[in-house]
Design a protein around this motif. Structure first.
Motif, mmCIF file in Angstrom:
data_model
loop_
_atom_site.group_PDB
_atom_site.id
_atom_site.type_symbol
_atom_site.label_atom_id
_atom_site.label_comp_id
_atom_site.label_asym_id
_atom_site.label_seq_id
_atom_site.Cartn_x
_atom_site.Cartn_y
_atom_site.Cartn_z
ATOM 1 N N VAL A 116 0.833 -1.209 0.000
ATOM 2 C CA VAL A 116 0.000 0.000 0.000
ATOM 3 C C VAL A 116 0.864 1.255 0.000
ATOM 4 N N ALA B 20 2.568 1.486 -3.521
ATOM 5 C CA ALA B 20 1.606 1.858 -4.551
ATOM 6 C C ALA B 20 1.139 3.299 -4.394
ATOM 7 N N THR B 21 0.956 3.743 -3.160
ATOM 8 C CA THR B 21 0.517 5.119 -2.923
ATOM 9 C C THR B 21 1.575 6.120 -3.370
ATOM 10 N N ALA C 10 1.716 6.123 -7.158
ATOM 11 C CA ALA C 10 0.531 6.734 -7.763
ATOM 12 C C ALA C 10 0.579 8.252 -7.689
ATOM 13 N N PHE D 119 0.088 0.583 -12.981
ATOM 14 C CA PHE D 119 -0.535 1.564 -12.094
ATOM 15 C C PHE D 119 -1.104 2.756 -12.874
ATOM 16 N N LEU E 10 -7.090 4.282 -10.502
ATOM 17 C CA LEU E 10 -6.669 3.435 -9.391
ATOM 18 C C LEU E 10 -7.839 2.925 -8.569
ATOM 19 N N VAL E 11 -8.930 3.676 -8.517
ATOM 20 C CA VAL E 11 -10.068 3.308 -7.690
ATOM 21 C C VAL E 11 -10.669 1.970 -8.127
ATOM 22 N N LEU F 59 -8.148 -1.082 -7.235
ATOM 23 C CA LEU F 59 -8.048 -1.054 -5.784
ATOM 24 C C LEU F 59 -9.368 -1.455 -5.146
ATOM 25 N N ARG G 127 -9.818 -5.249 -5.339
ATOM 26 C CA ARG G 127 -9.020 -6.007 -4.372
ATOM 27 C C ARG G 127 -9.513 -5.790 -2.942
ATOM 28 N N MET G 128 -9.843 -4.561 -2.593
ATOM 29 C CA MET G 128 -10.231 -4.278 -1.218
ATOM 30 C C MET G 128 -11.568 -4.900 -0.845
ATOM 31 N N TYR H 85 -9.314 -11.110 0.270
ATOM 32 C CA TYR H 85 -8.633 -10.000 0.930
ATOM 33 C C TYR H 85 -9.387 -9.539 2.167
ATOM 34 N N LEU I 154 -0.523 -9.517 -6.865
ATOM 35 C CA LEU I 154 -0.139 -8.325 -6.110
ATOM 36 C C LEU I 154 1.361 -8.072 -6.264
#
Length: 264
Positions: free
Chosen positions: A41, A44-45, A48, A63, A94-95, A98, A101-102, A107, A240
């Protein structure tokens, strides 16, 4: 409905004062998940929000695909409708991956245990005194997983298109293959395995059928997806790592730290 009687300390459960009677190192699994997922995280943050070093012709970081904002030359294959977007182009799309996965069932189990300790492991009491399930904000958003799956299919198609373009050289001529091409190919295969092994995919291809015998094609697809579903958690982790590895490789190429290994 929330209840203070939920969990292993409820009135209908055995009266055991210890947090757990387990003698094994049950905490290793949630701890490993916490460390690895947090590292991803953070990475990736940072990537991004950087908004640069995501394209090294002919390779585009997953990404930033599709690149729809103010992109560097050669990185945008679908136009730049969000060119005026003030932040990084990666934040536009990205939303969707992401969100997929979230809200993923696997997960959820992973980060429920590792981050929210609900519960941290089987047979281990959780620290929460009340439980409302996924009926309230923010966990109620998990119900959007099926819709994120459809978006993930579109993302998978776009990433597959990126792999095809990765067989071209800097002059847009076909016949190129480098280590970056191979990494992107492996990555998109793992992403498709993760996407197609999803529980929502099983429902999409075989759900709401009363008689499989009347739908032989959907039944065959359902059995194939069901076999993939057994390894869904494995594909989740593999994809991932592969996404991060491809982005890191392209980043190192973009800043000139390494040269691409060319096969032909």
């Amino acid at each position: 409905m929330a209840s203070t009687d939920a969990g292993v300390t409820g009135p209908t459960r055995a009266r055991i004062e210890e947090r757990t009677l387990r003698q094994d190192r049950w905490w290793l699994s949630p701890l490993a998940t916490f460390v690895v997922f947090t590292a991803f995280v953070v990475y990736a943050t940072v990537r991004a929000f950087m908004g640069r070093d995501y394209y090294a012709s002919p390779y585009l970081s997953p990404f930033y695909s599709p690149c729809l904002g103010d992109c560097v030359e050669g990185a945008s294959d679908f136009g730049q409708p969000f060119q005026a977007f003030p932040l990084s182009a990666a934040l536009i799309i990205l939303v969707f991956p992401l969100g997929f996965r979230m809200t993923c069932y696997y997960y959820r189990k992973a980060y429920y245990r590792a981050f929210w300790l609900s519960p941290p492991a089987c047979g281990v009491a959780e620290p929460h005194s009340a439980y409302s399930g996924e009926t309230r904000f923010p966990l109620i958003l998990q119900n959007a997983h099926r819709w994120f799956w459809y978006a993930a299919v579109v993302v998978g198609l776009i990433l597959s298109f990126d792999v095809v373009l990765a067989f071209r050289n800097e002059d847009k001529e076909w016949g190129h293959m480098g280590l970056g091409t191979l990494l992107m190919l492996v990555n998109v295969i793992l992403i498709w395995l993760y996407t197609l092994s999803c529980h929502s995919c099983r429902h999409a291809v075989g759900g709401r059928l009363r008689h499989f015998s009347k739908h032989p094609v959907r039944y065959r697809l359902w059995t194939w997806v069901s076999r993939l579903n057994v390894h869904h958690g494995r594909y989740a982790w593999y994809s991932l790592f592969s996404v991060a590895l491809v982005d890191l490789y392209i980043y190192l190429l973009a800043i000139g730290a390494i040269d691409d290994v060319r096969f032909f």
